[in-house]
Scaffold this active site. Structure first.
Site, short mmCIF file in Angstrom:
data_model
loop_
_atom_site.label_atom_id
_atom_site.label_comp_id
_atom_site.label_asym_id
_atom_site.label_seq_id
_atom_site.Cartn_x
_atom_site.Cartn_y
_atom_site.Cartn_z
N GLY A 98 2.81 -1.20 4.25
CA GLY A 98 2.85 0.21 3.88
C GLY A 98 4.27 0.63 3.55
O GLY A 98 4.78 0.40 2.45
N GLY A 135 2.70 2.22 10.78
CA GLY A 135 3.70 3.28 10.65
C GLY A 135 4.45 3.59 11.93
O GLY A 135 5.17 4.58 12.00
N SER A 161 3.42 -2.17 10.32
CA SER A 161 4.87 -2.28 10.53
C SER A 161 5.43 -3.65 10.13
O SER A 161 6.41 -4.11 10.72
CB SER A 161 5.24 -1.94 11.98
OG SER A 161 4.91 -0.58 12.26
N HIS A 204 -9.45 1.41 4.97
CA HIS A 204 -8.17 1.56 5.68
C HIS A 204 -8.39 2.52 6.86
O HIS A 204 -9.17 3.47 6.77
CB HIS A 204 -7.11 2.12 4.73
CG HIS A 204 -5.75 2.08 5.32
ND1 HIS A 204 -5.32 3.01 6.24
CD2 HIS A 204 -4.72 1.20 5.17
CE1 HIS A 204 -4.09 2.71 6.62
NE2 HIS A 204 -3.70 1.62 5.99
N GLU A 244 -6.76 4.89 7.98
CA GLU A 244 -6.53 6.31 7.70
C GLU A 244 -7.77 6.94 7.07
O GLU A 244 -8.07 8.11 7.31
CB GLU A 244 -5.29 6.47 6.80
CG GLU A 244 -4.02 6.20 7.61
CD GLU A 244 -2.83 5.69 6.81
OE1 GLU A 244 -2.84 5.76 5.57
OE2 GLU A 244 -1.88 5.20 7.45
N GLU A 262 -5.42 -4.79 10.70
CA GLU A 262 -4.38 -3.78 10.87
C GLU A 262 -4.64 -3.01 12.16
O GLU A 262 -5.43 -2.04 12.16
CB GLU A 262 -4.40 -2.79 9.69
CG GLU A 262 -4.04 -3.43 8.36
CD GLU A 262 -3.41 -2.40 7.43
OE1 GLU A 262 -2.29 -2.66 6.98
OE2 GLU A 262 -4.02 -1.35 7.19
N ASN A 314 0.87 -1.18 0.00
CA ASN A 314 0.00 0.00 0.00
C ASN A 314 0.90 1.23 0.00
O ASN A 314 1.51 1.55 1.02
CB ASN A 314 -0.88 -0.04 1.26
CG ASN A 314 -1.67 1.23 1.47
OD1 ASN A 314 -1.79 2.05 0.56
ND2 ASN A 314 -2.23 1.38 2.67
N TRP A 315 0.99 1.88 -1.14
CA TRP A 315 1.90 3.04 -1.25
C TRP A 315 1.31 4.29 -0.61
O TRP A 315 2.00 5.30 -0.49
CB TRP A 315 2.23 3.31 -2.72
CG TRP A 315 3.29 2.40 -3.27
CD1 TRP A 315 3.79 1.26 -2.69
CD2 TRP A 315 4.00 2.55 -4.51
NE1 TRP A 315 4.75 0.70 -3.50
CE2 TRP A 315 4.91 1.48 -4.62
CE3 TRP A 315 3.95 3.50 -5.54
CZ2 TRP A 315 5.75 1.32 -5.71
CZ3 TRP A 315 4.79 3.34 -6.64
CH2 TRP A 315 5.69 2.27 -6.72
N LYS A 316 0.02 4.27 -0.25
CA LYS A 316 -0.63 5.44 0.33
C LYS A 316 -0.43 6.65 -0.61
O LYS A 316 -0.35 6.46 -1.82
CB LYS A 316 -0.12 5.69 1.75
CG LYS A 316 -0.20 4.41 2.60
CD LYS A 316 0.01 4.64 4.06
CE LYS A 316 -0.07 3.31 4.79
NZ LYS A 316 -0.05 3.46 6.24
P1 PGA Z 1 2.95 0.26 7.59
O1 PGA Z 1 1.46 0.51 7.00
O2 PGA Z 1 3.42 -1.05 7.02
O3 PGA Z 1 3.75 1.43 7.10
O4 PGA Z 1 2.80 0.20 9.07
C1 PGA Z 1 0.55 -0.54 6.82
C2 PGA Z 1 -0.76 -0.02 6.29
O5 PGA Z 1 -1.21 1.05 6.73
O6 PGA Z 1 -1.38 -0.62 5.40
#
Ligand code: PGA
Length: 255
Positions: A234, A174, A213, A98, A100, A168, A12-14
């Site tokens: 991510g 993150g 993470s 997600h 976010e 998640e 997931n590149w966000k």
């Molecule tokens: P992260 O993000 O691997 O940077 O913790 C995972 C995600 O939000 O899908």
């Protein structure tokens, strides 16, 4: 959809990635073209602006996904992209719900479910995200929160081969924090029970990803846990070398 190769490794590149980062897609695609990756499934979800070009460069072993979709197929919704548009651009997967988006855009379980339905309508496979906050975990409410998210975000009559669920924990995204193995195992078992109660045998077929993470250094341990069918990655998916290291681990090519 044909049977998914497992593990399923999704990046997931966000909101990261300009044209120059398409070189990372080239590098991932050429890495996956090597021997030994045939049994796993790899997906990168770049920002919507890169989907069509990423698809053109991804090769046969790398699928491309989107990070969100609108609910209607078309119409007066300024700024939105429908599932049909994302499919047309070359996506075959889409992340929905997600944390976010749940936190920053006020997305509710009902909205997430409608987005998953839109994905099915457009022949995209939705990756439905669920997970508790730190306050919910510390308050002893993680199980109830995640069970309710599964009950309300998953489409009622969905085909288990066309839906993925990602656990998640919000506090692991993150942050470099990762739940203990027994915590991940227990939550995946709970999600499986909820899916089976809701969908019967279709609920047993849905792949369950862990995200938060996940890195090359912990991927082997997480993938070895009972009930973990893959990873949603991510930060570590932004660099082809790290994503490929995780793919190698998933394929059993690396320790
Ligand atoms: P992260 O993000 O691997 O940077 O913790 C995972 C995600 O939000 O899908």
């Amino acid at each position: 959809m044909t049977e998914l190769g497992r593990p399923l490794i999704v990046g997931n590149w966000k909101m990261n990635g300009l044209s120059a980062e398409l070189d990372e897609i080239d590098a991932i695609a050429s890495g996956l073209a090597g021997d030994g990756f045939g049994g796993i499934t790899c997906v990168i979800c770049p920002p919507a602006t890169l989907i069509d070009r990423a698809r053109a460069r991804a090769g046969g072993r790398l699928a491309i996904g989107a990070q969100d979709c609108a609910i209607p197929a078309r119409g007066a919704h300024t700024g939105d992209c429908s599932a049909e548009m994302l499919r047309d651009a070359g996506a075959t997967w889409v992340i929905v719900g997600h944390s976010e988006r749940r936190a920053d855009h006020g997305e509710t379980d009902g909205l997430v479910r409608a987005k998953a339905e839109a994905a099915h309508r457009a022949s995209l496979t939705p990756i439905v995200c669920v997970g508790e906050t730190l306050a919910e975990r510390e308050g002893g409410r993680a199980d109830a929160v995640v069970a309710a998210q599964v009950a309300q975000s998953i489409v009622g009559a969905c085909d288990g081969a066309r839906t993925v669920v990602a656990y998640e924990p919000v506090w692991a995204i993150g942050t470099g924090l990762v739940p203990r193995g027994d915590q991940i195992r227990a939550m995946h078992a709970l999600i499986r029970r909820e899916l089976t109660a809701k969908l019967g045998t279709a609920g047993q077929a849905i792949p369950l990803l862990y995200g938060g993470s996940a890195k090359p250094d912990n991927a082997a341990d997480i993938l070895a846990l009972d009930g973990v069918d893959g990873l949603l990655i991510g930060g570590a998916s932004l660099r082809s070398a790290e994503f490929l290291r995780i793919a190698r681990i998933a394929a059993g090519l690396d320790g």
